[in-house]
Motif scaffolding. Structure first.
Motif, PDB file in Angstrom:
ATOM      1  N   THR A  15     -10.559  -1.428  13.937  1.00 37.16           N
ATOM      2  CA  THR A  15     -11.748  -1.095  14.303  1.00 37.16           C
ATOM      3  C   THR A  15     -12.230  -0.668  12.890  1.00 37.16           C
ATOM      4  N   PRO A  16     -13.496   0.627  12.561  1.00 35.82           N
ATOM      5  CA  PRO A  16     -13.180   0.567  10.932  1.00 35.82           C
ATOM      6  C   PRO A  16     -12.416   1.405  10.585  1.00 35.82           C
ATOM      7  N   ALA A  17     -12.231   2.336  12.146  1.00 37.51           N
ATOM      8  CA  ALA A  17     -11.259   4.086  11.602  1.00 37.51           C
ATOM      9  C   ALA A  17      -9.791   3.067  11.305  1.00 37.51           C
ATOM     10  N   ALA A  18      -9.664   2.484  12.058  1.00 34.18           N
ATOM     11  CA  ALA A  18      -8.265   1.856  11.590  1.00 34.18           C
ATOM     12  C   ALA A  18      -8.122   0.526  10.107  1.00 34.18           C
ATOM     13  N   GLU A  19      -9.743   0.821   9.785  1.00 35.71           N
ATOM     14  CA  GLU A  19      -9.159  -0.564   8.732  1.00 35.71           C
ATOM     15  C   GLU A  19      -9.826   0.876   7.727  1.00 35.71           C
ATOM     16  N   GLN A  20      -9.851   1.939   7.767  1.00 39.32           N
ATOM     17  CA  GLN A  20     -10.039   3.521   7.222  1.00 39.32           C
ATOM     18  C   GLN A  20      -8.423   3.671   6.876  1.00 39.32           C
ATOM     19  N   ARG A  21      -7.439   3.634   7.984  1.00 40.57           N
ATOM     20  CA  ARG A  21      -6.230   4.126   7.717  1.00 40.57           C
ATOM     21  C   ARG A  21      -5.835   2.813   6.934  1.00 40.57           C
ATOM     22  N   VAL A  22      -5.476   1.798   6.932  1.00 36.61           N
ATOM     23  CA  VAL A  22      -4.796   0.721   6.393  1.00 36.61           C
ATOM     24  C   VAL A  22      -5.385   1.333   4.409  1.00 36.61           C
ATOM     25  N   ALA A  23      -6.880   0.797   4.387  1.00 36.69           N
ATOM     26  CA  ALA A  23      -7.372   1.142   2.914  1.00 36.69           C
ATOM     27  C   ALA A  23      -6.583   2.580   2.996  1.00 36.69           C
ATOM     28  N   ASP A  24      -6.451   3.486   3.520  1.00 36.68           N
ATOM     29  CA  ASP A  24      -5.782   5.274   2.505  1.00 36.68           C
ATOM     30  C   ASP A  24      -4.755   4.852   2.610  1.00 36.68           C
ATOM     31  N   LEU A  25      -3.536   3.970   2.923  1.00 35.73           N
ATOM     32  CA  LEU A  25      -2.392   3.705   3.465  1.00 35.73           C
ATOM     33  C   LEU A  25      -2.346   2.795   1.619  1.00 35.73           C
ATOM     34  N   MET A  26      -2.495   1.568   1.865  1.00 34.71           N
ATOM     35  CA  MET A  26      -2.453   0.868   0.531  1.00 34.71           C
ATOM     36  C   MET A  26      -2.502   2.257  -0.908  1.00 34.71           C
ATOM     37  N   ALA A  27      -3.664   2.977  -0.968  1.00 32.62           N
ATOM     38  CA  ALA A  27      -4.868   4.057  -1.561  1.00 32.62           C
ATOM     39  C   ALA A  27      -3.749   4.765  -2.109  1.00 32.62           C
ATOM     40  N   LYS A  28      -2.364   4.744  -1.216  1.00 32.12           N
ATOM     41  CA  LYS A  28      -0.601   5.598  -1.918  1.00 32.12           C
ATOM     42  C   LYS A  28       0.880   4.425  -1.548  1.00 32.12           C
ATOM     43  N   ALA A  29       0.263   3.538  -1.707  1.00 36.75           N
ATOM     44  CA  ALA A  29       1.617   2.706  -1.185  1.00 36.75           C
ATOM     45  C   ALA A  29       2.340   2.393  -2.404  1.00 36.75           C
ATOM     46  N   PRO A  30       3.663   2.347  -2.415  1.00 38.99           N
ATOM     47  CA  PRO A  30       4.657   1.991  -3.112  1.00 38.99           C
ATOM     48  C   PRO A  30       4.547   1.122  -4.344  1.00 38.99           C
ATOM     49  N   ASP A  31       4.915   0.548  -5.523  1.00 38.80           N
ATOM     50  CA  ASP A  31       4.343  -0.091  -6.349  1.00 38.80           C
ATOM     51  C   ASP A  31       4.262  -1.540  -5.849  1.00 38.80           C
ATOM     52  N   ILE A  34       2.764  -5.502  -0.481  1.00 36.06           N
ATOM     53  CA  ILE A  34       0.572  -6.063  -0.770  1.00 36.06           C
ATOM     54  C   ILE A  34       0.035  -5.849   0.359  1.00 36.06           C
ATOM     55  N   GLY A  35       0.784  -5.205   1.218  1.00 35.66           N
ATOM     56  CA  GLY A  35       0.075  -4.918   2.182  1.00 35.66           C
ATOM     57  C   GLY A  35       0.636  -4.130   3.250  1.00 35.66           C
ATOM     58  N   VAL A  36      -0.099  -4.119   4.504  1.00 31.79           N
ATOM     59  CA  VAL A  36       1.228  -3.011   5.575  1.00 31.79           C
ATOM     60  C   VAL A  36       0.802  -4.056   7.333  1.00 31.79           C
ATOM     61  N   LYS A  37       2.190  -4.269   7.295  1.00 29.35           N
ATOM     62  CA  LYS A  37       2.396  -4.489   8.469  1.00 29.35           C
ATOM     63  C   LYS A  37       2.621  -4.182   9.765  1.00 29.35           C
ATOM     64  N   LEU A  38       2.390  -5.077  11.093  1.00 33.57           N
ATOM     65  CA  LEU A  38       2.440  -4.474  12.406  1.00 33.57           C
ATOM     66  C   LEU A  38       3.254  -5.426  13.169  1.00 33.57           C
ATOM     67  N   SER A  39       4.563  -4.970  13.574  1.00 40.06           N
ATOM     68  CA  SER A  39       5.737  -5.678  14.287  1.00 40.06           C
ATOM     69  C   SER A  39       5.565  -5.154  15.326  1.00 40.06           C
ATOM     70  N   THR A  40       6.461  -5.170  16.199  1.00 43.26           N
ATOM     71  CA  THR A  40       7.158  -5.395  17.565  1.00 43.26           C
ATOM     72  C   THR A  40       8.365  -5.153  17.991  1.00 43.26           C
ATOM     73  N   PRO A  41       8.754  -3.980  17.626  1.00 44.99           N
ATOM     74  CA  PRO A  41      10.428  -4.376  17.641  1.00 44.99           C
ATOM     75  C   PRO A  41      10.734  -3.956  18.583  1.00 44.99           C
ATOM     76  N   ARG A  42      11.924  -4.621  19.049  1.00 47.34           N
ATOM     77  CA  ARG A  42      12.809  -4.203  20.825  1.00 47.34           C
ATOM     78  C   ARG A  42      13.183  -2.215  19.952  1.00 47.34           C
ATOM     79  N   ARG A  43      12.445  -1.143  21.149  1.00 49.76           N
ATOM     80  CA  ARG A  43      12.858   0.020  21.420  1.00 49.76           C
ATOM     81  C   ARG A  43      12.231   0.521  22.412  1.00 49.76           C
ATOM     82  N   GLY A  44      12.253   2.093  22.967  1.00 52.49           N
ATOM     83  CA  GLY A  44      11.887   2.589  24.069  1.00 52.49           C
ATOM     84  C   GLY A  44      12.802   2.019  25.512  1.00 52.49           C
TER      85      GLY A  44
END
Length: 117
Positions: A15-31, A34-44
Motif C-alpha cells: 500500500t502507499p503507507a507501506a511504500e512510505q515506511r520502506v522509504a523511511d526505513l531506507m532513509a535511516k538504513a545502515p550504509d 541495499i533494501g528491505v526484505k520480507l521473509s517468513t521464518p518458522r516461529r510462533g
C-alpha cells in the motif's frame, strides 16, 4: 504468435503507507543496506511469522520490487506463502507495524504473531 513477454505481477502488493515506511526505513538504513526484505521464518504457535529486515546483498531467488523509496525484496523461499498478499503499514495510539492480508493463510495464532498455510 506474439513474442512479447508480459510482466508478471509482484507476489506482494504494498500500500502507499507501506511504500512510505520502506522509504523511511531506507532513509535511516545502515550504509551497507541495499533494501528491505520480507521473509517468513518458522516461529510462533502456528508455524510461520512475518519478518522485515534490512538486507545487504541480493540473493538469486529473491523477488525484487522497486518502490519509490527503495528496493523491497521477498525471500525466495517465502514467495509461495505470500503470493497475492497485501502489505500495509498501520499506526495508532498504541502500536505501529506492518500488517498483512494474506489469502494463503489458513489460520493464525491467538496472539497474531504467526500464521499457517
Amino acid at each position: 504468435m506474439s513474442t512479447e513477454t508480459r510482466e508478471r505481477p509482484a507476489a506482494v502488493s504494498l500500500t502507499p503507507a507501506a511504500e512510505q515506511r520502506v522509504a523511511d526505513l531506507m532513509a535511516k538504513a545502515p550504509d551497507d543496506a541495499i533494501g528491505v526484505k520480507l521473509s517468513t521464518p518458522r516461529r510462533g504457535c502456528s508455524g510461520l511469522a512475518y519478518s522485515v529486515d534490512y538486507v545487504s546483498d541480493e540473493q538469486a531467488f529473491d523477488e525484487k520490487i522497486e518502490t519509490p523509496g527503495g528496493t523491497f525484496y521477498i525471500d525466495g523461499a517465502s514467495v509461495l506463502y505470500l503470493v497475492g498478499s497485501v502489505m500495509d503499514w498501520v499506526e495508532d495510539d498504541f502500536s505501529a507495524g506492518f500488517v498483512f492480508e494474506n489469502p494463503n493463510a489458513k489460520g493464525a495464532c491467538g496472539c497474531g504473531e504467526s500464521f499457517m498455510v
